[in-house]
Design an enzyme around this catalytic site. Sequence first.
Site, PDB file in Angstrom:
ATOM      1  N   ASP A 199     -55.579 -35.714  79.307  1.00  0.00           N
ATOM      2  CA  ASP A 199     -54.682 -36.759  79.794  1.00  0.00           C
ATOM      3  C   ASP A 199     -54.728 -36.809  81.323  1.00  0.00           C
ATOM      4  O   ASP A 199     -55.359 -35.979  81.967  1.00  0.00           O
ATOM      5  CB  ASP A 199     -53.254 -36.469  79.305  1.00  0.00           C
ATOM      6  N   THR A 214     -50.549 -34.454  67.048  1.00  0.00           N
ATOM      7  CA  THR A 214     -50.666 -34.033  65.645  1.00  0.00           C
ATOM      8  C   THR A 214     -51.094 -35.213  64.777  1.00  0.00           C
ATOM      9  O   THR A 214     -50.855 -36.367  65.132  1.00  0.00           O
ATOM     10  CB  THR A 214     -49.315 -33.523  65.074  1.00  0.00           C
TER      11      THR A 214
END
Length: 453
Positions: free
Chosen positions: A57, A66
């Site tokens: 990121d 997830t």
Amino acid sequence: MDRRIFGLENEYGVTCTFRGQRRLSPDEVARYLFRRVVSWGRSSNVFLRNGARLYLDVGSHPEYATPECDNVTELVTHDKAGERILEGLLVDAERRLHEEGIAGDVYLFKNNTDSAGNSYGCHENYLVARHGEFSRLADILIPFLVTRQLLCGAGKVLQTPRGAVYCVSQRAEHIWEGVSSATTRSRPIINTRDEPHADAERYRRLHVIVGDSNMSETTMLLKVGATDLVLRMIEAGTVMRDLTLENPIRAIREVSHDITGRRKVRLASGREASALEVQREYYEKAVDFCERRGIRTGTVERVLELWGRTLDAIEAEDLDRIGTEIDWVMKYKLLERYRAKHNMTMSHPRVAQIDLAYHDIHRRRGLYYLLEKKGQAARVANDLKIFEGKSVPPQTTRARLRGDFIRRAQEQRRDFTVDWVHLKLNDQAQRTVLCKDPFRSVDDRVEKLIAGM
């Protein structure tokens, strides 16, 4: 919504040190961490066989999202599986560095702030029905989320001009708006950017970015489980007392700075209420709601029991009652024991080091895992299920389709592209399947695509 899709995204802090000094920049460490990922995925943004997404990121923070889960216990398991995957990358990066003659230890921290005062997040995702009134949802949810840190904060030693103080939440200092479409610039409590990753006519994705990342499995269970119950009440039209805060941004800091939960915050109505009182209101409503509706699953009962006991323990100033289950309490007890033993103030640099070491995801080094080994951290998941979660997707959601597709394509050495809703084979036919229903784990079109490889 009795069955909901959940997802967690955690950004991790990264550093490489040698004898206490920084050895590599975060960018360089991230490159070493992701070298193995890039070698097979040709990118630092990949989907995995377990249906999850792993990527780098902004600001060199590895992020793990997830796969879609439809129960909270499974979500906790998959969040921990992500931790283990990153721990594997960390060990691999250290080995490569040593092979290249660079001495140093690589650290990955599952926390939300670094020493320079930057913040990175833990984002919670909840699928909600489109037809509801989003502004009503946000109005009822914001007082809950502002005070929820008492249940699920990760704790932080905050340096202030008047010395160091222990706070309940890491993220609270970095939240600047109630509801907004930005995630980095202004950091709202609820992010409204409308990307449902599902049928947009039926669903929207509630994106909560106010919470701390949790090391404790029970804290994570409580965080998501209690929020799910509040959402269910809102969706069912349960009448709630108006707890709208006069200034949510000031309130979130005031709550974080008071570990007794007793400090009063101003409501829009002119009344005042403490974080404990606000949480108690939601908790009692949730107990009543579950009783009336006959909602009696093991997870819901565990969430309600821990929610009530946490409020009771804070109110009675008897934190030992939740000393193995709530992150900020576990860390606080650890710091207090250390300070008493070495006669230190909260401002001592060693205390800040211990604060950070609690979040080290390396299981032989991190202090949370030291507590776990000693039986001082209650569990939700088990190690076998977590190990499975590294490569096996949840079997009851869309993640199964994605995971099975990726596994088969990799085994057959086929070039493919996937995201949350698309599965595509990069061959001449460019065959693509759009999976708009996150609840569907069986799909003839996907099976056909897999069989044709």
